[in-house]
Motif scaffolding. Structure first.
Motif, PDB file in Angstrom:
ATOM      1  N   CYS A   1      17.226  11.057  55.775  1.00 37.42           N
ATOM      2  CA  CYS A   1      16.879   9.646  55.925  1.00 37.42           C
ATOM      3  C   CYS A   1      15.409   9.370  55.666  1.00 37.42           C
ATOM      4  CB  CYS A   1      17.270   9.151  57.315  1.00 37.42           C
ATOM      5  SG  CYS A   1      16.432  10.003  58.669  1.00 37.42           S
TER       6      CYS A   1
ATOM      7  N   THR B   1      11.057   0.728  59.168  1.00 31.36           N
ATOM      8  CA  THR B   1      11.702   1.327  57.999  1.00 31.36           C
ATOM      9  C   THR B   1      10.721   1.632  56.876  1.00 31.36           C
ATOM     10  OG1 THR B   1      12.225  -0.864  57.112  1.00 31.36           O
ATOM     11  CG2 THR B   1      13.894   0.198  58.489  1.00 31.36           C
TER      12      THR B   1
ATOM     13  N   CYS C   1      18.105  10.789  62.294  1.00 33.93           N
ATOM     14  CA  CYS C   1      18.785  10.051  61.227  1.00 33.93           C
ATOM     15  C   CYS C   1      20.087   9.446  61.714  1.00 33.93           C
ATOM     16  CB  CYS C   1      19.052  10.982  60.046  1.00 33.93           C
ATOM     17  SG  CYS C   1      17.554  11.629  59.266  1.00 33.93           S
ATOM     18  N   ASP C   2      20.831  10.196  62.510  1.00 35.95           N
ATOM     19  CA  ASP C   2      22.139   9.741  62.976  1.00 35.95           C
ATOM     20  C   ASP C   2      22.289  10.153  64.434  1.00 35.95           C
ATOM     21  OD1 ASP C   2      24.767   9.161  63.505  1.00 35.95           O
ATOM     22  OD2 ASP C   2      25.609  10.365  61.880  1.00 35.95           O
TER      23      ASP C   2
ATOM     24  N   SER D   1      20.170  16.416  61.119  1.00 38.08           N
ATOM     25  CA  SER D   1      19.945  14.998  61.395  1.00 38.08           C
ATOM     26  C   SER D   1      18.634  14.746  62.120  1.00 38.08           C
ATOM     27  CB  SER D   1      21.096  14.437  62.237  1.00 38.08           C
ATOM     28  OG  SER D   1      20.850  13.107  62.627  1.00 38.08           O
TER      29      SER D   1
ATOM     30  N   ASN E   1      12.111   5.131  55.604  1.00 39.79           N
ATOM     31  CA  ASN E   1      13.220   5.843  56.233  1.00 39.79           C
ATOM     32  C   ASN E   1      14.359   4.895  56.613  1.00 39.79           C
ATOM     33  OD1 ASN E   1      13.161   5.232  59.411  1.00 39.79           O
ATOM     34  ND2 ASN E   1      11.048   5.242  58.625  1.00 39.79           N
ATOM     35  N   THR E   2      15.497   5.498  56.892  1.00 40.37           N
ATOM     36  CA  THR E   2      16.644   4.770  57.420  1.00 40.37           C
ATOM     37  C   THR E   2      17.076   5.377  58.753  1.00 40.37           C
ATOM     38  OG1 THR E   2      18.154   6.178  56.149  1.00 40.37           O
ATOM     39  CG2 THR E   2      17.476   4.091  55.137  1.00 40.37           C
ATOM     40  N   ALA E   3      16.115   5.966  59.478  1.00 38.04           N
ATOM     41  CA  ALA E   3      16.419   6.623  60.747  1.00 38.04           C
ATOM     42  C   ALA E   3      16.890   5.609  61.789  1.00 38.04           C
ATOM     43  CB  ALA E   3      15.189   7.363  61.261  1.00 38.04           C
ATOM     44  N   GLN E   4      17.672   6.097  62.729  1.00 39.79           N
ATOM     45  CA  GLN E   4      18.180   5.227  63.783  1.00 39.79           C
ATOM     46  C   GLN E   4      17.254   5.168  64.996  1.00 39.79           C
ATOM     47  OE1 GLN E   4      22.258   6.236  64.653  1.00 39.79           O
ATOM     48  NE2 GLN E   4      22.973   5.507  62.671  1.00 39.79           N
TER      49      GLN E   4
END
Length: 269
Positions: free
Chosen positions: A76, A141, A173-174, A182, A110-113
């Motif tokens: 991510c 992001t 990431c997840d 992740s 990034n697309t990290a949560q």
């Protein structure tokens, strides 16, 4: 403003990943005797005028990972610098006089949560033993340098003098997948140190810019970084401060981050 507990993360699994990744080594802190403050300050004052500050960081190196990224499929992190980076010397250790210091790091596009920040008190072999503070929040992001101050709210104890602490930043990431593919983590070290009465009195008589010289001569990386960041926030048109920021990152071989966005408000007095 970041909001703790933005997402419910499987903290116990993440903590195990971070702790297991930390090496155990014997460590005795030795700080070289600084130069006479008046002499060193004159040097640093001249450097400030030319847009440069040199921090006399300790030469002792500790095992750490101040930079980390992921090239795994499904990662991510993106952009020109797909790394999480702690703003620390290459020795992985930074000194401070602050009981509640401010920590700085870089996150890429990034697309990290979520992001998890942790601070541990460690034993004589540098093994994390006591969790001092932990928080998690939604990351921005877009690539940027982020800062987080250890909260002085009566719930978090101040850093003990001459005690070594490990601090870590993990980007998740997840949140449904707490495995190494992740979770991308970096960690380094911070130590609060004593200063002499003469140096303390000199700091009391100095303004923020003048304190940079004192902090630099004493090797106080965290204090220098936080002071320059605050000065930049309060004086956004001062190009000399931007040059000083760049020189600091060049000194610790992180000059590729010097132009990255960094958002900080000027504190109200």
């Amino acid at each position: 403003m970041y909001h703790p507990n933005y997402l419910k993360v499987s903290l116990s699994l993440l903590l195990n990943l971070i702790v297991c990744a930390s090496p155990s080594v014997a460590f005795t802190q030795t700080i070289a005797k600084p130069q006479t403050p008046s002499k060193q300050n004159r040097v640093n004052n001249r450097n400030q005028q030319s847009g440069s500050v040199q921090v006399k960081v300790p030469i002792k190196t500790l095992p750490g990972r101040r930079e980390n990224g992921s090239t795994r499929r499904g990662g991510c992190l993106f952009g020109d610098q797909p790394l999480i980076v702690l703003l620390l010397p290459s020795t992985n250790l930074g000194l401070t006089t602050a009981a509640y210091p401010k920590f700085f790091w870089y996150t890429p596009d990034n697309t990290a949560q979520t992001i998890l920040f942790s601070l541990y008190k460690v034993d004589e072999k540098l093994r994390p033993r006591t969790l001092v503070y932990q928080t998690n929040f939604k990351p921005n992001t877009q690539a940027r340098i982020t800062s987080l101050a250890l909260p002085n709210n009566g719930k978090v104890p101040p850093l003990a003098i001459n005690q070594t602490y490990q601090w870590s930043v993990s980007i998740v990431c997840d949140i449904q997948d707490p495995s190494p593919r992740s979770v991308i983590s970096v960690h380094g070290w911070v130590q609060r140190v004593n200063i002499s009465n003469n140096v303390a009195n000199q700091l009391k008589r100095s303004n923020s810019r003048e304190r940079l010289s004192v902090y630099s001569a004493q090797g106080l990386w965290f204090d220098v970084l936080a002071t320059v960041a605050e000065l930049r926030a309060c004086n956004p048109s001062d190009t000399t401060l931007s040059d000083i920021w760049t020189s600091l990152l060049q000194q610790v071989e992180l000059d590729y981050l010097a132009k990255q966005p960094f958002y900080q408000q000027c504190p109200r007095r």
